[in-house]
Enzyme design. Structure first.
Site, PDB file in Angstrom:
ATOM      1  CB  SER A  62      -0.859   0.001   1.272  1.00  0.00           C
ATOM      2  OG  SER A  62      -1.585   1.207   1.393  1.00  0.00           O
ATOM      3  CE1 TYR A  71      -4.146  -2.427   4.979  1.00  0.00           C
ATOM      4  CE2 TYR A  71      -3.347  -0.182   4.675  1.00  0.00           C
ATOM      5  CZ  TYR A  71      -3.823  -1.368   4.141  1.00  0.00           C
ATOM      6  OH  TYR A  71      -3.957  -1.505   2.775  1.00  0.00           O
TER       7      TYR A  71
END
Ligand code: NAI
Length: 258
Positions: A140, A155
């Site tokens: 990401s 995350y």
């Protein structure tokens, strides 16, 4: 010539599903893996109509036994493996660090990081047997060049770790003829919101206003799963034969802005 065989995790939805469709139409046979087995069966049926041999295995990427079932099915059905897409992941709980519980932290680390480790731990032996192969991890922009998703500490930590794993393993696996790269998407229109719980955002957010939208290239619109899948297909292909240990940002410039 025999078709290459790809293993894709998280193939029932979003980026994994788009990648399965792209690879099926590029002459791959597929081993699809997802915890959502019902949808996976429907995806397998769809892709078989365009000529791919597709096996669907329902399981959890953080569970050794589930991955072992998938590997033994690859051996039985295909006899070898050429490509791995370590894609399955969750957003998990986004909350202030002093509110995020150890169980919530562990769940995100377990799925995103242990799951990525196990995916590679179980698939690399098959690639080594072949003496060649290509791996793409789906990380990401979060944790890499963007830190503005308030409360996303667990995350972000997993996504930064996936990029570190890519650098580390590019050297280790090169001698086995295996390439490994990582894609870093920005906001992509998928079902990932279903795996997201956000608490007390006002406590973690730095208040800034982006009057013209947050994604410069697309006027604020999120990317499509196919934008990521197209890059994954390229990185897996022979056209990328001299590329390893490389992150590719697919974010329309989002991560440079915020
Ligand atoms: P999605 O929620 O549409 O698809 C994820 C798939 O992974 C689902 O089919 C789900 O059932 C599966 N999955 C989740 N946990 C699993 C587990 N423990 N075992 C097996 N399967 C599991 O989400 P999306 O967006 O396609 O996400 C794919 C990857 O892309 C994730 O790693 C995510 O972090 C990454 N990503 C997504 C972005 C976005 O904006 N959608 C942005 C940046 C990265």
């Amino acid at each position: 010539m025999n078709r290459p065989v790809a293993f894709i995790t998280g193939a029932s939805s979003g980026i994994g599903l788009a990648t399965a469709r792209f690879l099926a139409s590029s002459n791959y046979h597929l081993m699809l893996f997802d915890r959502d087995g019902g949808t996976l069966e429907a995806v397998a049926s769809e892709l078989e109509t365009i000529g791919a041999k597709v096996i669907a295995i329902a399981g959890n990427i953080a569970c050794e036994a589930d991955l072992d079932r998938a590997m033994s099915s690859i051996r039985t059905n295909f006899g070898c493996l050429d490509a791995v897409v370590a894609n399955a992941g969750i957003n998990g709980v986004w909350a202030p660090i002093d509110d995020l519980s150890p169980d919530e932290w562990d769940t995100t680390i377990r799925v995103n990081l242990r799951g990525t480790y196990l995916t590679l731990n179980r698939t690399v032996p098959l690639l080594k047997e072949k003496g060649a192969g290509s791996i793409v991890i789906v990380a990401s922009i979060n944790g890499v060049r963007s830190f503005t998703n308030a409360g996303a500490t667990a995350y972000s930590a997993t996504k930064a770790a996936q990029v570190a794993m890519t650098y580390q393993l590019a050297l280790e696996l090169a001698r086995a003829g295996i390439r490994i790269n990582v894609v870093c998407p920005g906001a992509i229109d998928t079902n990932i919101d279903a795996s997201t719980e956000i608490r007390d955002r006002q406590e973690t957010e730095v208040p800034v206003i982006w009057p013209e939208g947050t994604i410069p290239l697309s006027d604020g619109e999120p990317g499509m799963a196919s934008d990521v899948a197209e890059t994954i297909r390229f990185l897996l292909s022979d056209a990328a034969r001299h590329i390893t240990g490389t992150p590719v940002f697919i974010d329309g410039g989002q991560g440079l802005l915020k």
